[in-house]
Design a protein around this motif. Structure first.
Motif, PDB file in Angstrom:
ATOM      1  N   GLY A  90     -42.436  -1.065   6.534  1.00 19.49           N
ATOM      2  CA  GLY A  90     -42.361  -2.238   5.668  1.00 19.49           C
ATOM      3  C   GLY A  90     -40.983  -2.866   5.652  1.00 19.49           C
ATOM      4  N   ALA A  91     -40.097  -2.396   6.516  1.00 19.18           N
ATOM      5  CA  ALA A  91     -38.724  -2.892   6.519  1.00 19.18           C
ATOM      6  C   ALA A  91     -38.651  -4.268   7.157  1.00 19.18           C
ATOM      7  CB  ALA A  91     -37.826  -1.923   7.276  1.00 19.18           C
ATOM      8  N   ASN A  92     -37.726  -5.061   6.662  1.00 12.90           N
ATOM      9  CA  ASN A  92     -37.427  -6.332   7.300  1.00 12.90           C
ATOM     10  C   ASN A  92     -35.970  -6.287   7.757  1.00 12.90           C
ATOM     11  OD1 ASN A  92     -35.743  -6.955   5.080  1.00 12.90           O
ATOM     12  ND2 ASN A  92     -37.421  -7.966   4.011  1.00 12.90           N
ATOM     13  N   VAL A  93     -35.493  -7.352   8.335  1.00  9.91           N
ATOM     14  CA  VAL A  93     -34.143  -7.366   8.903  1.00  9.91           C
ATOM     15  C   VAL A  93     -33.096  -7.046   7.837  1.00  9.91           C
ATOM     16  CG1 VAL A  93     -32.394  -8.810  10.005  1.00  9.91           C
ATOM     17  CG2 VAL A  93     -34.767  -8.939  10.776  1.00  9.91           C
ATOM     18  N   GLU A  94     -33.189  -7.712   6.684  1.00  9.10           N
ATOM     19  CA  GLU A  94     -32.173  -7.511   5.640  1.00  9.10           C
ATOM     20  C   GLU A  94     -32.208  -6.097   5.074  1.00  9.10           C
ATOM     21  OE1 GLU A  94     -29.430  -9.151   4.626  1.00  9.10           O
ATOM     22  OE2 GLU A  94     -29.962 -10.321   6.376  1.00  9.10           O
ATOM     23  N   SER A  95     -33.409  -5.565   4.805  1.00  9.06           N
ATOM     24  CA  SER A  95     -33.467  -4.210   4.238  1.00  9.06           C
ATOM     25  C   SER A  95     -32.986  -3.176   5.247  1.00  9.06           C
ATOM     26  CB  SER A  95     -34.884  -3.883   3.748  1.00  9.06           C
ATOM     27  OG  SER A  95     -35.802  -3.818   4.824  1.00  9.06           O
ATOM     28  N   THR A  96     -33.243  -3.424   6.522  1.00 10.48           N
ATOM     29  CA  THR A  96     -32.775  -2.508   7.560  1.00 10.48           C
ATOM     30  C   THR A  96     -31.254  -2.529   7.637  1.00 10.48           C
ATOM     31  OG1 THR A  96     -34.814  -2.841   8.803  1.00 10.48           O
ATOM     32  CG2 THR A  96     -32.949  -1.926  10.012  1.00 10.48           C
ATOM     33  N   ARG A  97     -30.679  -3.733   7.599  1.00  9.58           N
ATOM     34  CA  ARG A  97     -29.214  -3.831   7.633  1.00  9.58           C
ATOM     35  C   ARG A  97     -28.587  -3.137   6.431  1.00  9.58           C
ATOM     36  NH1 ARG A  97     -29.151 -10.088   9.408  1.00  9.58           N
ATOM     37  NH2 ARG A  97     -29.392  -9.743  11.640  1.00  9.58           N
ATOM     38  N   LYS A  98     -29.158  -3.335   5.247  1.00  8.58           N
ATOM     39  CA  LYS A  98     -28.620  -2.689   4.037  1.00  8.58           C
ATOM     40  C   LYS A  98     -28.716  -1.169   4.146  1.00  8.58           C
ATOM     41  CE  LYS A  98     -29.370  -6.552   0.909  1.00  8.58           C
ATOM     42  NZ  LYS A  98     -30.176  -7.106  -0.158  1.00  8.58           N
ATOM     43  N   SER A  99     -29.832  -0.670   4.676  1.00  7.61           N
ATOM     44  CA  SER A  99     -29.992   0.784   4.834  1.00  7.61           C
ATOM     45  C   SER A  99     -28.957   1.343   5.809  1.00  7.61           C
ATOM     46  CB  SER A  99     -31.400   1.122   5.335  1.00  7.61           C
ATOM     47  OG  SER A  99     -32.354   0.805   4.358  1.00  7.61           O
ATOM     48  N   PHE A 100     -28.672   0.598   6.853  1.00  8.23           N
ATOM     49  CA  PHE A 100     -27.674   1.036   7.828  1.00  8.23           C
ATOM     50  C   PHE A 100     -26.278   1.001   7.212  1.00  8.23           C
ATOM     51  CE2 PHE A 100     -24.846   0.181  11.523  1.00  8.23           C
ATOM     52  CZ  PHE A 100     -25.070   1.348  12.219  1.00  8.23           C
ATOM     53  N   SER A 154     -25.424   1.231   4.147  1.00  9.25           N
ATOM     54  CA  SER A 154     -25.245   2.230   3.090  1.00  9.25           C
ATOM     55  C   SER A 154     -25.301   3.661   3.621  1.00  9.25           C
ATOM     56  CB  SER A 154     -26.305   2.034   2.003  1.00  9.25           C
ATOM     57  OG  SER A 154     -27.592   2.330   2.514  1.00  9.25           O
ATOM     58  N   GLY A 155     -25.598   3.808   4.900  1.00 11.85           N
ATOM     59  CA  GLY A 155     -25.641   5.144   5.491  1.00 11.85           C
ATOM     60  C   GLY A 155     -26.981   5.844   5.331  1.00 11.85           C
ATOM     61  N   ASP A 156     -28.007   5.119   4.869  1.00 14.63           N
ATOM     62  CA  ASP A 156     -29.333   5.727   4.703  1.00 14.63           C
ATOM     63  C   ASP A 156     -30.061   5.905   6.028  1.00 14.63           C
ATOM     64  OD1 ASP A 156     -29.006   5.895   1.956  1.00 14.63           O
ATOM     65  OD2 ASP A 156     -29.877   3.914   1.612  1.00 14.63           O
ATOM     66  N   VAL A 157     -29.688   5.123   7.030  1.00 14.20           N
ATOM     67  CA  VAL A 157     -30.243   5.287   8.375  1.00 14.20           C
ATOM     68  C   VAL A 157     -29.088   5.355   9.369  1.00 14.20           C
ATOM     69  CG1 VAL A 157     -32.436   4.124   7.865  1.00 14.20           C
ATOM     70  CG2 VAL A 157     -30.554   2.815   8.804  1.00 14.20           C
TER      71      VAL A 157
END
Length: 184
Positions: A22-32, A34-37
Motif C-alpha cells: 500500500g506504499a506510495n512514493v512519499e510514504s516510501t521516501r519517509k520510511s527510508f 526515517s530508517g524504517d526501510v
C-alpha cells in the motif's frame, strides 16, 4: 515466475513488509529517511533528498542471478507518421537534444547527460552506472498499449503479494491479460 516467487518469499519471510503493497512514493521516501526501510528504488535525481537528510547511502545497479540487467527510464522524442512537416519536426528534435539545450535542461533535471556534445561541470556519483555498466541498462521499448500491459502486471503482482494468487497464477494471468491489452 522465479522473480515473482522471490518477491513472495521476501514478503512471506517478513523481509518485505506487508504494508509495502500500500506504499506510495512519499510514504516510501519517509520510511527510508526515517530508517524504517533499508532499500528503496528511486531516481538518481532524488539523491539530494538523502544528502539533505544526512543519510549515508549507496547504490546497486543490478542484482545478479543468471545475468545482470536493470530498467532505466528514458524519455523519447517520437515523430508520428501523420506529422505534416517531418523535416521541421526532425530539426526541432535535433535542436532540443544538442549539448547547449541539454545543459540547460539538466540544470533543472539532474540526470546524466544524454548527448556526446553535452558538457558536465562535475560527474555525479552515478556516472559509473552509465560508463561502467552501460551494457546492462535497458529502457523499455515504445509499444502501443504497453501501459495496459504494465497495469495488469502490477495488478497481478499485488494479488500475489496479498495472498490472492500464487506466483505462477499471477504471472500466467498477467501474461494472458497483457497479451490481450497489447493486441487491442
Amino acid at each position: 515466475i522465479e522473480a515473482a516467487a522471490y518477491l513472495k518469499d521476501l514478503m512471506d519471510n517478513e523481509i518485505l513488509s506487508s504494508s509495502s503493497t500500500g506504499a506510495n512514493v512519499e510514504s516510501t521516501r519517509k520510511s527510508f529517511q526515517s530508517g524504517d526501510v533499508a532499500f528503496i528504488i528511486e531516481s538518481e535525481a532524488k539523491a539530494s533528498l538523502w544528502d539533505e537528510a544526512g543519510i549515508d547511502y549507496g547504490h546497486i545497479v543490478s542484482l545478479s542471478h543468471k545475468q545482470e540487467g536493470t530498467f532505466f527510464a528514458s524519455d523519447q522524442l517520437v515523430m508520428f507518421n501523420a506529422c505534416s512537416d517531418k523535416q521541421m519536426c526532425y530539426n526541432f528534435m535535433d535542436y532540443l537534444t544538442q549539448g547547449e539545450q541539454m545543459v540547460k535542461f539538466h540544470e533543472r533535471s539532474p540526470y546524466e547527460p544524454v548527448g556526446q556534445d553535452e558538457t558536465v561541470a562535475e560527474p555525479s556519483e552515478f556516472t559509473t552506472i552509465y560508463t561502467e555498466h552501460k551494457d546492462i541498462l535497458h529502457s523499455l521499448p515504445i509499444v502501443p498499449n504497453s501501459v495496459g500491459a504494465y497495469q495488469v502486471l502490477y495488478k497481478n503482482l499485488q494479488a500475489m503479494l496479498t495472498g490472492q494468487k500464487t506466483p505462477e497464477q499471477a504471472m500466467t494471468d498477467a501474461a494472458e491479460e497483457a497479451n490481450r491489452a497489447l493486441a487491442q
